[in-house]
Design an enzyme around this catalytic site. Structure first.
Site, PDB file in Angstrom:
ATOM      1  N   ALA A  64     139.785 -20.552  88.271  1.00  9.94           N
ATOM      2  CA  ALA A  64     139.258 -20.181  87.203  1.00  9.94           C
ATOM      3  C   ALA A  64     138.099 -20.997  86.742  1.00  9.94           C
ATOM      4  O   ALA A  64     138.255 -22.267  87.267  1.00  9.94           O
ATOM      5  CB  ALA A  64     140.311 -20.016  86.283  1.00  9.94           C
ATOM      6  N   ASP A  65     137.265 -20.607  85.974  1.00 10.67           N
ATOM      7  CA  ASP A  65     136.118 -21.539  85.620  1.00 10.67           C
ATOM      8  C   ASP A  65     135.599 -21.114  84.246  1.00 10.67           C
ATOM      9  O   ASP A  65     135.500 -19.826  83.906  1.00 10.67           O
ATOM     10  CB  ASP A  65     134.877 -21.473  86.595  1.00 10.67           C
TER      11      ASP A  65
END
Length: 198
Positions: free
Chosen positions: A71-72
């Site tokens: 995730a970012d």
């Protein structure tokens, strides 16, 4: 799917993401990725999707039979990407730019199951409106919250009421992991997200 381990590997060191995974009952372990994140402002969403995939791919090499989640989270105002601040001076400048304005928070996720050749990315957007703040308000907030590991130099879940006027969209997305989106994507790929719960 035969031979797939039902424990998700979260390719992140983020305490917020771990907290959200626990809250939703996922069976997971966290294994932080050392992948080098990009921070191009040319296409902010593309950058976030690419970063999420890079993180997940690195960990997927070690766990080919597990679903790996990368995730970012990025903060975007007027097309400019606000990453993690370099220092407190940088954090003050970010918050000063965001105050009194509405910005976007994008969290990109990457779901990889290497043994089955599954590589899926998706993203969620929330709109966050900041209160008008002077430098003293910003100083007060920075004294209460360690912002150096947070995109945009703030955490919605930590004294967010001091700086945030309203959030349109998924609050968990602003925290760093849109679990509704994650469940939807796992359901699409595997038929049900519930196979990954404890």
């Amino acid at each position: 799917m035969k031979g797939v381990y039902k424990q998700i590997i979260l390719a992140s060191a983020s305490p917020r993401r771990k907290e959200l995974m626990q809250k939703h009952g996922f069976d997971f372990i966290a294994e932080p990725s050392g992948a080098q994140e990009g921070n191009s402002s040319e296409d902010c969403l593309k950058t976030a999707l690419s970063n999420a995939k890079l993180k997940a791919m690195e960990i997927a090499e070690k766990y080919p039979k597990n679903v790996v989640l990368g995730a970012d989270t990025i903060v975007v105002l007027d097309g400019k990407l606000f990453g993690k601040p370099k220092d407190l001076k940088d954090a003050k400048e970010m918050l000063n730019a965001l105050q009194g304005r509405t910005h976007s928070v994008f969290t990109a996720i990457a779901i990889i199951l290497k043994s089955e050749n599954i590589f899926k990315t998706a993203a969620e957007e929330s709109r966050v409106s900041f209160k008008k703040m002077d430098l003293q308000d910003i100083e007060n907030y920075l004294q209460k919250v360690n912002v150096l590991d947070k995109a945009g130099a703030y955490a919605a879940q930590e004294f967010g009421e001091l700086i945030i006027e309203k959030i349109d969209g998924d609050f968990e997305n602003v925290m760093g992991l849109p679990c509704s989106l994650l469940k939807n994507e796992l359901g699409r790929i595997f038929g049900s997200f519930k196979i990954f719960l404890k």
